[in-house]
Design a protein around this motif. Structure first.
Motif, mmCIF file in Angstrom:
data_model
loop_
_atom_site.group_PDB
_atom_site.id
_atom_site.type_symbol
_atom_site.label_atom_id
_atom_site.label_comp_id
_atom_site.label_asym_id
_atom_site.label_seq_id
_atom_site.Cartn_x
_atom_site.Cartn_y
_atom_site.Cartn_z
ATOM 1 N N ASN A 47 0.810 -1.219 0.000
ATOM 2 C CA ASN A 47 0.000 0.000 0.000
ATOM 3 C C ASN A 47 0.846 1.274 0.000
ATOM 4 O O ASN A 47 0.929 1.995 0.996
ATOM 5 C CB ASN A 47 -0.958 0.001 1.194
ATOM 6 C CG ASN A 47 -1.887 -1.193 1.186
ATOM 7 O OD1 ASN A 47 -2.476 -1.516 0.161
ATOM 8 N ND2 ASN A 47 -2.005 -1.866 2.322
ATOM 9 N N THR A 58 1.619 4.948 -1.860
ATOM 10 C CA THR A 58 1.152 6.005 -2.760
ATOM 11 C C THR A 58 2.362 6.491 -3.543
ATOM 12 O O THR A 58 3.272 7.102 -2.978
ATOM 13 C CB THR A 58 0.522 7.167 -1.983
ATOM 14 O OG1 THR A 58 -0.622 6.679 -1.265
ATOM 15 C CG2 THR A 58 0.064 8.260 -2.936
ATOM 16 N N PRO A 72 4.175 8.957 -5.718
ATOM 17 C CA PRO A 72 3.972 10.391 -5.964
ATOM 18 C C PRO A 72 3.694 10.766 -7.416
ATOM 19 O O PRO A 72 2.743 11.492 -7.694
ATOM 20 C CB PRO A 72 5.281 11.016 -5.464
ATOM 21 C CG PRO A 72 5.756 10.078 -4.415
ATOM 22 C CD PRO A 72 5.397 8.717 -4.926
ATOM 23 N N GLY A 93 0.279 9.279 -8.365
ATOM 24 C CA GLY A 93 -0.865 9.900 -7.722
ATOM 25 C C GLY A 93 -1.888 8.919 -7.210
ATOM 26 O O GLY A 93 -2.997 9.308 -6.838
ATOM 27 N N ASN A 94 -1.536 7.643 -7.191
ATOM 28 C CA ASN A 94 -2.464 6.606 -6.726
ATOM 29 C C ASN A 94 -1.756 5.610 -5.830
ATOM 30 O O ASN A 94 -0.524 5.483 -5.855
ATOM 31 C CB ASN A 94 -3.093 5.861 -7.907
ATOM 32 C CG ASN A 94 -4.058 6.715 -8.691
ATOM 33 O OD1 ASN A 94 -3.685 7.318 -9.693
ATOM 34 N ND2 ASN A 94 -5.301 6.797 -8.250
ATOM 35 N N ASN A 95 -2.555 4.878 -5.056
ATOM 36 C CA ASN A 95 -2.022 3.826 -4.203
ATOM 37 C C ASN A 95 -1.780 2.561 -5.024
ATOM 38 O O ASN A 95 -2.586 2.196 -5.876
ATOM 39 C CB ASN A 95 -3.012 3.528 -3.079
ATOM 40 C CG ASN A 95 -2.506 2.466 -2.126
ATOM 41 O OD1 ASN A 95 -1.716 2.750 -1.230
ATOM 42 N ND2 ASN A 95 -2.971 1.238 -2.293
ATOM 43 N N TYR A 149 10.439 7.053 -2.866
ATOM 44 C CA TYR A 149 9.124 6.943 -3.493
ATOM 45 C C TYR A 149 9.004 7.821 -4.736
ATOM 46 O O TYR A 149 8.250 7.509 -5.655
ATOM 47 C CB TYR A 149 8.022 7.318 -2.500
ATOM 48 C CG TYR A 149 7.835 6.341 -1.354
ATOM 49 C CD1 TYR A 149 8.166 4.996 -1.495
ATOM 50 C CD2 TYR A 149 7.329 6.761 -0.127
ATOM 51 C CE1 TYR A 149 8.000 4.100 -0.459
ATOM 52 C CE2 TYR A 149 7.153 5.859 0.931
ATOM 53 C CZ TYR A 149 7.495 4.537 0.759
ATOM 54 O OH TYR A 149 7.326 3.640 1.791
#
Length: 317
Positions: free
Chosen positions: A196, A198, A200, A203-205, A223
């Protein structure tokens, strides 16, 4: 390596979930629901014993140690209670007593316990909506841990509550219930898998991300760095065939977004899909994506051999 899925898949048929697996999946969900309900039933018994001290409903407000339970019986969740003033809480409890407990007369204690369990049941229902994903994560974690242990590789794990990386203990019973990541070293390469995340620039998990780094160097900067991602995957643990197609559509959309976002970064990490409920049409589509190299690997969560194989693949990347 790109054809590694052929170790456990010979055709789309191998991806399809059998009736026996669906049945076993529903049984597993029922057992998990009972496990999660255990604290609520214990609380209800404690409430009944303490509330039985009251001669009449209005006496309940003077009994030590049941205020929170009275609020629950009034329909106020723990989360909502944290945002209420003491006067609001008292008003809710008095409303419960006047409107529901007093009309129950001599059975007011039973009415109280029933209403307590009604609210707790809503809480349990909310947690159960995500239980498929939780059980899927536990199963994948166990497959990876088994591979690493049999290979003689030590690993670290990320505690989901305090976000601290710890060395895997000798006795790792039930550790997957509190785990959000795994890290290991193989062939001189550091690998860190986190659930899980996100991403960057996406823009989504993403359900699973495998990074080219050691856990101590994993940071927000990591990330944001496309080259740090080795593989990204979608994990769908819902076992109900009626929702299988919808789960796959969600996963397929997420995988497409991953491809587009990383292509803009001029990177091409591996992508994979693991699902519990895979119907024939889904299996055919997944197989086609594998053959066209739009997916790097896939597996049916209910098939132990497939899970062992994909765990080996992830640990070898």
């Amino acid at each position: 390596m790109s054809q590694s899925y052929l170790r456990h898949l010979k055709s789309s048929k191998d991806l399809e979930t059998t009736y026996e697996a669906v049945r076993a999946g529903f049984v597993a969900l029922a057992l998990e629901k009972n496990r999660r309900a255990t604290p609520f039933t214990a609380e209800a018994r404690d409430l009944k014993i303490k509330a039985s001290q009251a001669a009449k409903p209005e006496d309940l407000v003077h009994i030590e140690g049941i205020k929170r339970a009275l609020l629950t019986a009034a329909g106020v969740s723990d989360k909502a209670a944290n945002h209420l003033q003491d006067s609001d809480k008292l008003e809710a409890i008095l409303g419960l007593i006047k409107n529901f407990l007093e009309p129950a007369e001599a059975n007011f204690v039973e009415e109280l316990v029933f209403r307590f369990l009604l609210t707790r049941g809503d809480t349990l229902g909310g947690s159960m909506r995500n239980v498929g994903g939780f059980l899927a994560q536990c199963k994948l974690t166990r497959s990876i841990m088994a591979h690493l242990k049999n290979a003689g590789q030590s690993c670290e794990w990320l505690h989901s509550d305090n976000a601290i990386w710890l060395q895997m203990p000798e006795d790792d019973s039930d550790i997957e219930l509190h785990l959000r990541g795994l890290a290991w070293t193989g062939k001189g390469r550091n690998r860190t898998l986190v659930y899980n995340v996100t991403v960057p620039f996406l823009g989504n998990n993403v359900d699973l991300c495998l990074f080219n780094c050691a856990p101590e160097t994993l940071s927000r900067t990591t990330y944001k760095t496309a080259s740090a991602y080795i593989a990204l995957g979608e994990l769908k643990g819902g076992i109900d065939p009626a929702g299988a197609d919808e789960h796959w559509k969600t996963a397929r959309t997420a995988l497409n977004r991953i491809h587009v976002a990383f292509k803009k970064q001029k990177r091409h990490p591996k992508t994979f899909f693991i699902g519990a409920a895979i119907e024939a049409t889904m299996a055919h589509e997944i197989w086609t994506m594998l053959r066209h190299r739009e997916l790097s690997s896939a597996a049916n969560l209910t098939e132990s051999q497939q899970m062992a194989s994909i765990a080996h693949w992830l640990c070898s990347l």
